[in-house]
Design a protein around this motif. Structure first.
Motif, PDB file in Angstrom:
ATOM      1  N   ARG A  77    -126.108 -43.983 -10.841  1.00  0.00           N
ATOM      2  CA  ARG A  77    -124.695 -43.948 -10.256  1.00  0.00           C
ATOM      3  C   ARG A  77    -124.448 -42.028 -11.070  1.00  0.00           C
ATOM      4  NH1 ARG A  77    -120.738 -49.034 -11.153  1.00  0.00           N
ATOM      5  NH2 ARG A  77    -121.692 -48.800 -12.801  1.00  0.00           N
ATOM      6  N   MET A  78    -124.056 -41.371 -10.258  1.00  0.00           N
ATOM      7  CA  MET A  78    -122.844 -40.489 -10.182  1.00  0.00           C
ATOM      8  C   MET A  78    -122.441 -40.749 -11.737  1.00  0.00           C
ATOM      9  SD  MET A  78    -121.217 -37.178  -8.297  1.00  0.00           S
ATOM     10  CE  MET A  78    -123.199 -36.866  -7.052  1.00  0.00           C
ATOM     11  N   PRO A  79    -122.336 -39.407 -12.496  1.00  0.00           N
ATOM     12  CA  PRO A  79    -122.230 -39.877 -13.901  1.00  0.00           C
ATOM     13  C   PRO A  79    -120.295 -39.451 -13.908  1.00  0.00           C
ATOM     14  CG  PRO A  79    -123.837 -38.859 -14.394  1.00  0.00           C
ATOM     15  CD  PRO A  79    -123.608 -38.214 -12.948  1.00  0.00           C
ATOM     16  N   ASP A  80    -119.865 -38.286 -13.300  1.00  0.00           N
ATOM     17  CA  ASP A  80    -118.572 -38.184 -13.106  1.00  0.00           C
ATOM     18  C   ASP A  80    -117.867 -38.741 -11.613  1.00  0.00           C
ATOM     19  OD1 ASP A  80    -118.751 -37.092 -15.399  1.00  0.00           O
ATOM     20  OD2 ASP A  80    -119.584 -34.872 -14.425  1.00  0.00           O
ATOM     21  N   HIS A  81    -118.932 -39.678 -10.741  1.00  0.00           N
ATOM     22  CA  HIS A  81    -118.163 -40.218 -10.267  1.00  0.00           C
ATOM     23  C   HIS A  81    -119.584 -41.143  -9.562  1.00  0.00           C
ATOM     24  CE1 HIS A  81    -115.937 -36.590  -8.567  1.00  0.00           C
ATOM     25  NE2 HIS A  81    -116.849 -36.161  -8.771  1.00  0.00           N
ATOM     26  N   PRO A  82    -118.685 -42.970 -10.382  1.00  0.00           N
ATOM     27  CA  PRO A  82    -119.351 -43.395 -10.194  1.00  0.00           C
ATOM     28  C   PRO A  82    -119.775 -44.273  -8.973  1.00  0.00           C
ATOM     29  CG  PRO A  82    -117.156 -43.892 -11.545  1.00  0.00           C
ATOM     30  CD  PRO A  82    -117.840 -42.715 -10.988  1.00  0.00           C
ATOM     31  N   GLU A  83    -118.649 -43.720  -8.567  1.00  0.00           N
ATOM     32  CA  GLU A  83    -118.723 -45.090  -6.899  1.00  0.00           C
ATOM     33  C   GLU A  83    -119.940 -44.192  -6.261  1.00  0.00           C
ATOM     34  OE1 GLU A  83    -114.226 -43.790  -8.154  1.00  0.00           O
ATOM     35  OE2 GLU A  83    -116.494 -42.839  -8.449  1.00  0.00           O
ATOM     36  N   ILE A  84    -120.410 -42.931  -5.926  1.00  0.00           N
ATOM     37  CA  ILE A  84    -121.611 -42.385  -5.390  1.00  0.00           C
ATOM     38  C   ILE A  84    -123.187 -43.168  -6.117  1.00  0.00           C
ATOM     39  CG2 ILE A  84    -122.675 -40.482  -5.252  1.00  0.00           C
ATOM     40  CD1 ILE A  84    -119.927 -39.149  -4.949  1.00  0.00           C
ATOM     41  N   VAL A  85    -124.245 -43.458  -5.472  1.00  0.00           N
ATOM     42  CA  VAL A  85    -125.381 -43.828  -6.185  1.00  0.00           C
ATOM     43  C   VAL A  85    -126.606 -42.416  -5.460  1.00  0.00           C
ATOM     44  CG1 VAL A  85    -127.025 -45.413  -5.288  1.00  0.00           C
ATOM     45  CG2 VAL A  85    -124.770 -46.355  -5.778  1.00  0.00           C
ATOM     46  N   LEU A  86    -126.981 -42.968  -6.837  1.00  0.00           N
ATOM     47  CA  LEU A  86    -127.795 -41.683  -6.483  1.00  0.00           C
ATOM     48  C   LEU A  86    -129.302 -41.669  -6.136  1.00  0.00           C
ATOM     49  CD1 LEU A  86    -127.223 -39.583  -9.781  1.00  0.00           C
ATOM     50  CD2 LEU A  86    -126.613 -39.088  -7.389  1.00  0.00           C
ATOM     51  N   ILE A  87    -129.736 -41.795  -5.211  1.00  0.00           N
ATOM     52  CA  ILE A  87    -131.056 -42.118  -4.672  1.00  0.00           C
ATOM     53  C   ILE A  87    -132.297 -40.808  -4.255  1.00  0.00           C
ATOM     54  CG2 ILE A  87    -131.773 -42.827  -2.202  1.00  0.00           C
ATOM     55  CD1 ILE A  87    -130.013 -44.191  -3.127  1.00  0.00           C
ATOM     56  N   ASP A  88    -133.108 -41.041  -5.390  1.00  0.00           N
ATOM     57  CA  ASP A  88    -133.646 -40.231  -6.037  1.00  0.00           C
ATOM     58  C   ASP A  88    -135.298 -40.603  -5.821  1.00  0.00           C
ATOM     59  OD1 ASP A  88    -135.538 -37.802  -6.913  1.00  0.00           O
ATOM     60  OD2 ASP A  88    -133.784 -37.622  -8.415  1.00  0.00           O
ATOM     61  N   SER A  89    -136.340 -40.254  -4.863  1.00  0.00           N
ATOM     62  CA  SER A  89    -137.712 -40.118  -4.143  1.00  0.00           C
ATOM     63  C   SER A  89    -138.053 -40.515  -5.759  1.00  0.00           C
ATOM     64  CB  SER A  89    -138.449 -39.767  -3.553  1.00  0.00           C
ATOM     65  OG  SER A  89    -138.729 -38.080  -3.426  1.00  0.00           O
ATOM     66  N   GLU A  90    -138.035 -39.894  -6.647  1.00  0.00           N
ATOM     67  CA  GLU A  90    -138.763 -39.593  -8.220  1.00  0.00           C
ATOM     68  C   GLU A  90    -138.528 -40.660  -9.131  1.00  0.00           C
ATOM     69  OE1 GLU A  90    -138.955 -35.873 -10.000  1.00  0.00           O
ATOM     70  OE2 GLU A  90    -140.074 -34.520  -8.000  1.00  0.00           O
ATOM     71  N   GLU A  91    -137.170 -41.291  -8.746  1.00  0.00           N
ATOM     72  CA  GLU A  91    -136.750 -42.269  -9.941  1.00  0.00           C
ATOM     73  C   GLU A  91    -136.916 -43.328  -8.828  1.00  0.00           C
ATOM     74  OE1 GLU A  91    -135.793 -42.209 -12.258  1.00  0.00           O
ATOM     75  OE2 GLU A  91    -135.814 -39.928 -12.464  1.00  0.00           O
ATOM     76  N   GLY A  92    -138.180 -43.765  -8.087  1.00  0.00           N
ATOM     77  CA  GLY A  92    -138.977 -44.527  -7.038  1.00  0.00           C
ATOM     78  C   GLY A  92    -137.582 -45.622  -6.297  1.00  0.00           C
ATOM     79  N   ALA A  93    -137.087 -44.391  -5.605  1.00  0.00           N
ATOM     80  CA  ALA A  93    -136.042 -44.670  -4.216  1.00  0.00           C
ATOM     81  C   ALA A  93    -136.926 -44.549  -3.005  1.00  0.00           C
ATOM     82  CB  ALA A  93    -134.944 -43.708  -4.479  1.00  0.00           C
ATOM     83  N   LYS A  94    -137.837 -45.106  -2.653  1.00  0.00           N
ATOM     84  CA  LYS A  94    -138.333 -45.458  -1.375  1.00  0.00           C
ATOM     85  C   LYS A  94    -138.379 -46.706  -1.475  1.00  0.00           C
ATOM     86  CE  LYS A  94    -141.656 -41.069  -2.167  1.00  0.00           C
ATOM     87  NZ  LYS A  94    -142.671 -40.820  -1.889  1.00  0.00           N
ATOM     88  N   VAL A  95    -137.591 -47.201   0.115  1.00  0.00           N
ATOM     89  CA  VAL A  95    -136.810 -48.925   0.148  1.00  0.00           C
ATOM     90  C   VAL A  95    -137.997 -48.513   1.566  1.00  0.00           C
ATOM     91  CG1 VAL A  95    -135.912 -50.663   0.477  1.00  0.00           C
ATOM     92  CG2 VAL A  95    -135.168 -48.642  -0.694  1.00  0.00           C
TER      93      VAL A  95
END
Length: 287
Positions: A77-95
């Motif tokens: 999640r975004m550090p200052d805004h935990p309501e926002i999930v971070l989707i990053d292909s370099e972190e394996g976010a390929k569903v």
């Protein structure tokens, strides 16, 4: 008097999806929100291009107009805004598996709002499938059977089951009253009223049918685009056809309890020695 340009609305396919241009989510009016909400119920997915300057605060505020915003238990999640999930292909976010978000919860989310901020030069599209149309295209005898069944939805962290829920195979939309098929390949484990072989065979048919092209739309993203989809009536699939980085920020709106017809049969009781519990359960790293 300053004239106000009306939003431009364009259908994205014959099955679902609508694009609305001319709205700035940083300065969203009540009238514009009502338009988005109405089109979401009509078309299941709303695309809002040109939101390059969308602030985290406006993103969260937009989600809160629909309900409580979730703090996701697994994804970064975004550090200052935990309501926002971070989707990053370099972190394996390929569903690249068809699914509906977090159906393993007792109250799955009603909607997701994804803001894509970085895209590969080609590829990285997302597809959605209209589960209202899927249900309505099934034969009457099969719809009658499915209306009396439930399904178990699960997720696993490592070797431990972390969440498990039982929902109607056919759910009724709480705002429109329309029925939709509510099983998905990623999280639906089995239909407990059936034997394992029966459940596996029926679910495989439903998965394949719900993923058929005639029920889908495909969206080619541009940096800054926002998509919002109704998790109560859609599945989606991130096309994994790229190598460059793809990054997005997602808000998830907490849900309601899926409702449908009550089950007409008790849970199946395996005979001694029968192998019943299916293996179709995904680990969280696959999500």
């Amino acid at each position: 008097m300053t004239s106000v340009t009306a939003p431009e609305i364009r259908l994205m396919s014959g099955a679902l999806g609508v694009e609305i241009r001319g709205i700035d989510l940083n300065a969203l009016t009540d009238e514009q929100f009502a338009l988005i909400h109405d089109r979401l119920l009509r078309h299941q997915v709303v695309f809002l291009p040109g939101q390059q300057d969308l602030t985290p605060e406006a993103h969260i505020a937009f989600g809160r107009r629909f309900g409580e915003v979730e703090l996701h238990p697994y994804l970064p999640r975004m550090p200052d805004h935990p309501e926002i999930v971070l989707i990053d292909s370099e972190e394996g976010a390929k569903v690249d598996i068809w699914h509906t978000d977090m159906t393993f919860h007792e109250s799955p989310p009603i909607a997701s709002i994804l803001h894509l901020v970085e895209l590969p030069s080609a590829g990285g599209d997302t597809m959605w499938s209209n589960q209202h149309l899927v249900y309505e295209a099934l034969s009457a005898p099969l719809r009658d059977l499915l209306d009396g069944l439930t399904a178990i939805h699960t997720i696993r962290v490592g070797t431990e089951f972390s969440s498990r829920a039982e929902h109607p195979v056919v759910r009724v939309h709480p705002e429109t009253g329309r029925r939709s098929l509510y099983v998905n390949r990623l999280f639906t484990s089995h239909i407990p009223q059936l034997s394992r072989n029966e459940s596996d065979a029926l679910l495989e048919y439903l998965f394949r049918f719900s993923e058929s092209p005639q029920f889908t739309c495909r969206y080619r993203w541009q940096p800054g685009d926002v998509a919002m989809w109704d998790n109560r009536a859609t599945q989606h699939y991130a096309v994994n056809d790229y190598q460059e980085r793809r990054r997005g920020q997602r808000i998830t709106v907490l849900g309601d309890h899926p409702t449908g017809n009550p089950p007409r049969w008790e849970h199946y009781r395996p005979v001694p020695g029968e192998r019943y519990w299916p293996d179709r359960v995904n680990a969280v790293e696959d999500y």
